[in-house]
Design an enzyme around this catalytic site. Structure first.
Site, PDB file in Angstrom:
ATOM      1  N   GLU A   1      13.461  -3.682  11.119  1.00  0.00           N
ATOM      2  CA  GLU A   1      13.038  -2.484  10.380  1.00  0.00           C
ATOM      3  C   GLU A   1      11.906  -1.813  11.150  1.00  0.00           C
ATOM      4  OE1 GLU A   1      10.664  -3.321   6.899  1.00  0.00           O
ATOM      5  OE2 GLU A   1      11.466  -1.539   5.888  1.00  0.00           O
TER       6      GLU A   1
ATOM      7  N   TRP B   1       0.800  -1.234   0.000  1.00  0.00           N
ATOM      8  CA  TRP B   1       0.000   0.000   0.000  1.00  0.00           C
ATOM      9  C   TRP B   1       0.834   1.286   0.000  1.00  0.00           C
ATOM     10  CZ3 TRP B   1       2.228   2.056   4.115  1.00  0.00           C
ATOM     11  CH2 TRP B   1       2.691   1.178   5.123  1.00  0.00           C
TER      12      TRP B   1
ATOM     13  N   GLU C   1      10.727  -7.770  -3.531  1.00  0.00           N
ATOM     14  CA  GLU C   1      11.293  -6.544  -2.950  1.00  0.00           C
ATOM     15  C   GLU C   1      10.650  -6.360  -1.586  1.00  0.00           C
ATOM     16  OE1 GLU C   1      10.364  -2.407  -3.473  1.00  0.00           O
ATOM     17  OE2 GLU C   1      11.372  -2.944  -1.582  1.00  0.00           O
TER      18      GLU C   1
HETATM   19  N1  LIG Z   1       9.524  -3.362   0.393  1.00  0.00           N
HETATM   20  C1  LIG Z   1       8.545  -2.518   0.360  1.00  0.00           C
HETATM   21  O1  LIG Z   1       8.456  -1.634  -0.464  1.00  0.00           O
HETATM   22  C2  LIG Z   1       7.479  -2.628   1.347  1.00  0.00           C
HETATM   23  C3  LIG Z   1       7.650  -3.422   2.431  1.00  0.00           C
HETATM   24  N2  LIG Z   1       6.668  -3.524   3.329  1.00  0.00           N
HETATM   25  C4  LIG Z   1       6.897  -4.375   4.460  1.00  0.00           C
HETATM   26  O2  LIG Z   1       5.701  -5.105   4.723  1.00  0.00           O
HETATM   27  C5  LIG Z   1       5.291  -4.847   6.039  1.00  0.00           C
HETATM   28  C6  LIG Z   1       3.810  -4.835   6.152  1.00  0.00           C
HETATM   29  O3  LIG Z   1       3.266  -4.034   5.090  1.00  0.00           O
HETATM   30  P1  LIG Z   1       2.119  -4.672   4.256  1.00  0.00           P
HETATM   31  O4  LIG Z   1       1.716  -3.881   3.077  1.00  0.00           O
HETATM   32  O5  LIG Z   1       1.052  -5.108   5.183  1.00  0.00           O
HETATM   33  O6  LIG Z   1       2.916  -5.864   3.644  1.00  0.00           O
HETATM   34  P2  LIG Z   1       2.383  -7.291   3.369  1.00  0.00           P
HETATM   35  O7  LIG Z   1       3.575  -8.044   3.000  1.00  0.00           O
HETATM   36  O8  LIG Z   1       1.520  -7.804   4.418  1.00  0.00           O
HETATM   37  O9  LIG Z   1       1.474  -7.065   2.065  1.00  0.00           O
HETATM   38  C7  LIG Z   1       2.067  -6.893   0.818  1.00  0.00           C
HETATM   39  C8  LIG Z   1       1.137  -7.584  -0.178  1.00  0.00           C
HETATM   40  O10 LIG Z   1       1.234  -8.991   0.023  1.00  0.00           O
HETATM   41  C9  LIG Z   1      -0.061  -9.531   0.290  1.00  0.00           C
HETATM   42  N3  LIG Z   1       0.136 -10.679   1.160  1.00  0.00           N
HETATM   43  C10 LIG Z   1       0.455 -10.685   2.462  1.00  0.00           C
HETATM   44  N4  LIG Z   1       0.617 -11.948   2.907  1.00  0.00           N
HETATM   45  C11 LIG Z   1       0.391 -12.772   1.828  1.00  0.00           C
HETATM   46  C12 LIG Z   1       0.400 -14.179   1.609  1.00  0.00           C
HETATM   47  N5  LIG Z   1       0.675 -15.039   2.598  1.00  0.00           N
HETATM   48  N6  LIG Z   1       0.131 -14.656   0.371  1.00  0.00           N
HETATM   49  C13 LIG Z   1      -0.143 -13.799  -0.636  1.00  0.00           C
HETATM   50  N7  LIG Z   1      -0.176 -12.461  -0.504  1.00  0.00           N
HETATM   51  C14 LIG Z   1       0.091 -11.958   0.722  1.00  0.00           C
HETATM   52  C15 LIG Z   1      -0.796  -8.382   0.926  1.00  0.00           C
HETATM   53  O11 LIG Z   1      -2.178  -8.567   0.865  1.00  0.00           O
HETATM   54  C16 LIG Z   1      -0.317  -7.232   0.060  1.00  0.00           C
HETATM   55  O12 LIG Z   1      -1.023  -7.224  -1.152  1.00  0.00           O
HETATM   56  C17 LIG Z   1       5.894  -3.492   6.372  1.00  0.00           C
HETATM   57  O13 LIG Z   1       6.083  -3.398   7.764  1.00  0.00           O
HETATM   58  C18 LIG Z   1       7.215  -3.534   5.653  1.00  0.00           C
HETATM   59  O14 LIG Z   1       8.187  -4.222   6.414  1.00  0.00           O
HETATM   60  C19 LIG Z   1       5.469  -2.898   3.223  1.00  0.00           C
HETATM   61  C20 LIG Z   1       5.288  -2.040   2.138  1.00  0.00           C
HETATM   62  C21 LIG Z   1       6.271  -1.850   1.132  1.00  0.00           C
HETATM   63  C1  LIG Z   2      10.652   5.994  -3.712  1.00  0.00           C
HETATM   64  C2  LIG Z   2       9.899   4.725  -3.979  1.00  0.00           C
HETATM   65  C3  LIG Z   2      10.389   3.647  -3.117  1.00  0.00           C
HETATM   66  C4  LIG Z   2       9.498   2.461  -3.118  1.00  0.00           C
HETATM   67  C5  LIG Z   2      10.104   1.413  -2.263  1.00  0.00           C
HETATM   68  C6  LIG Z   2       9.128   0.726  -1.433  1.00  0.00           C
HETATM   69  O1  LIG Z   2       8.623  -0.235  -2.014  1.00  0.00           O
HETATM   70  O2  LIG Z   2       8.847   1.142  -0.309  1.00  0.00           O
END
Ligand SMILES: NC(=O)C1=CN([C@@H]2O[C@H](COP(=O)(O)OP(=O)(O)OC[C@H]3O[C@@H](n4cnc5c(N)ncnc54)[C@H](O)[C@@H]3O)[C@@H](O)[C@H]2O)C=CC1
Ligand SMILES: CCCCCC(=O)O
Length: 457
Positions: free
Chosen positions: A360, A131, A229
């Protein structure tokens, strides 16, 4: 998993979206696979690139509306939301104007004959996205795969359904044929079934380690390629010869960008001992003075976290750090009142036996570390489960470059904050994931790089 718009500034439920059924998923996969088998996916690239050009135009035309939708759904500052809308149009244009060159045959000098590598689509892709950049995360997968000829079905995070639906609306209005992109409000179980489906050839995911592990495991089980990622615990190294004023300003901006909910935010501030006190004094003053409030207000500098759960979880994480010996230098708690606001927070004295050392903090929480030299800075930077990005501040560019090369991440930014651009690869190592998105590297992640050789004689 309910797909709902809940405004993080007020915690008011705006709208609930119905989930897609298994029949909806089947229809989406059927349309995507039919498109993949058609001349549209396997034929000339230009018709696909024209869709991207038009998509960029349509995004520009609806910039303010799109920005406000994102701010209402996940709370980013309206200025940051406008920036995100701007960059997704730039990503679409970038691939519209460079994909043909990226995917052109590459000749190989070989003693065996005339040889070259062609680049062909591989089939239907799955995107699973978070999100925090609700449009950017989708465009990062859609644009290169559309250019390459891979149809995509997408599962977005459950708190940004309006962003998901308006993105699909724009793609369809830009002339993408049925099957090119389909948003699905589905469960984790349905995601697993999609990955297992023979018509699906790959999965791109951005989000947490938990989600990444589940998706990568399923992709591995069914021998599908994936890119991940995930989180980052990026260092922000300030050396003794750094421009301190610029380092403080940049460090505050980066730590508080998207309310600190960005994988490449500055998170671990690694300060050379000779400038640590001065940096910390000025950094603390700046963090304490930011204007916190309505993200729609142009003067606000820190908005809410994305959800009530995010704020509660961050508070527990900070408390756990304190329980294990960290010192609270600033903030530390959610801000009382409406919305998911969290005070800018600074933790010091985080020792290696504290769980926080390896964690993190996905919010406005900075950890401060003091080192005596460059070697100690590198050792600390690399003492992490993650390896996404990092920042080095020094007036001596050769010194900064040498340090950058030793930091085990997917990117290091010198004398500025970590960010993104269409032409720059994005991704990490270790538990930050694998694969690259954007740039020429990103469009080649999910193509068949096929060798063709004409024998001599
Ligand atoms: N690397 C990045 O850009 C990001 C990392 N994060 C990490 O994720 C953590 C939680 O943020 P969320 O958005 O809630 O991440 P999340 O990993 O829970 O969700 C990301 C996506 O994966 C889906 N998802 C979650 N568990 C799944 C599963 N077992 N099977 C299939 N799909 C699944 C979610 O519905 C969402 O669409 C944050 O604290 C941060 O550490 C969150 C946002 C961006
Ligand atoms: C500036 C954009 C960074 C997106 C990295 C993230 O997925 O949080």
């Amino acid at each position: 998993m309910a797909y709902q718009t809940i405004n993080p500034t007020t915690n008011v439920l705006v709208k609930t979206y119905p989930n897609h059924t298994d029949a909806d998923v089947e229809a989406a996969l059927d349309a995507a696979h039919r498109l993949y088998k058609s001349p549209w996916s396997k034929g000339p690239i230009q018709p696909r690139l024209q869709v991207l050009e038009r998509l960029a135009y349509l995004i520009d035309a609806r910039k303010e509306e799109l920005a406000q939708i994102a701010t209402v759904e996940m709370g980013k500052l309206i200025s940051d939301a406008r920036d995100e809308v701007w960059i997704i149009a730039e990503i679409a244009r970038f691939y519209a104007r460079h994909a043909e060159k990226f995917l052109a045959p590459v000749k190989i000098d070989s003693s065996l004959g005339e040889a070259w590598v062609e680049h062909h689509p591989i089939g239907v892709m799955l995107a699973v996205e978070p999100w925090n950049f609700p449009y950017y995360q989708l465009m990062r997968v859609f644009a290169p795969n559309l250019a390459a000829g891979n149809p995509v079905v997408a599962k977005h995070a459950s708190i940004v359904p309006h962003c998901a639906t308006v993105f699909e609306e724009l793609v369809n209005e830009a002339g993408a044929p049925k099957g090119a992109w389909k948003n699905l409000f589905i469960t984790a179980d349905q995601v697993a079934k999609i990955i297992a489906d023979d018509r699906v050839q790959g999965a791109a995911m951005t989000g947490s380690e938990g989600a990444g592990s589940a998706i990568a495991a399923q992709a591995g089980k069914y021998l599908k390629k994936s890119t991940l990622e995930m989180g980052g615990n990026d260092v922000f190294v300030v050396l003794d010869d750094a421009d301190l004023e610029k380092a403080v300003e940049t460090g505050v901006f980066s730590r508080l960008h998207i309310s600190g909910q960005e994988c490449i935010c500055a998170k671990r501030f690694v300060l050379h001992e000779t400038i640590a006190d001065k940096f910390l004094e000025n950094f603390t003053a700046a963090m304490a003075s930011v204007k916190i409030g309505d993200p729609m207000d142009e003067t606000t500098k820190l908005g809410p976290l994305s959800s009530a759960d995010a704020s509660a979880n961050l508070a527990k994480q900070v408390q756990r750090a304190l329980d294990h010996g960290a010192k609270l230098y600033l903030g530390g708690k959610p801000i009382d009142g409406k919305g998911n606001f969290f005070a800018p927070t600074i933790l010091t004295n985080v020792t290696r036996d504290n769980p926080a050392y390896f964690e993190e903090f996905f919010g406005p929480v900075a950890q401060i570390y003091v080192v005596k030299d460059d070697d100690e800075a590198v050792t600390l930077a690399n003492d992490s489960r993650y390896g996404l990005a990092g920042v080095v501040f020094s007036r001596n560019i050769e010194r900064a470059k040498a340090l950058a090369s030793r930091i085990e991440t997917g990117a290091v930014w010198i004398n500025t904050f970590a960010s993104t651009a269409p032409e720059l690869p994005f991704g990490g190592v270790k538990r930050s994931g694998y694969g690259r998105e954007l740039s020429e590297l990103g469009i080649k992640e999910f193509v068949n790089q096929k060798l063709v050789l004409v024998a001599k004689g």
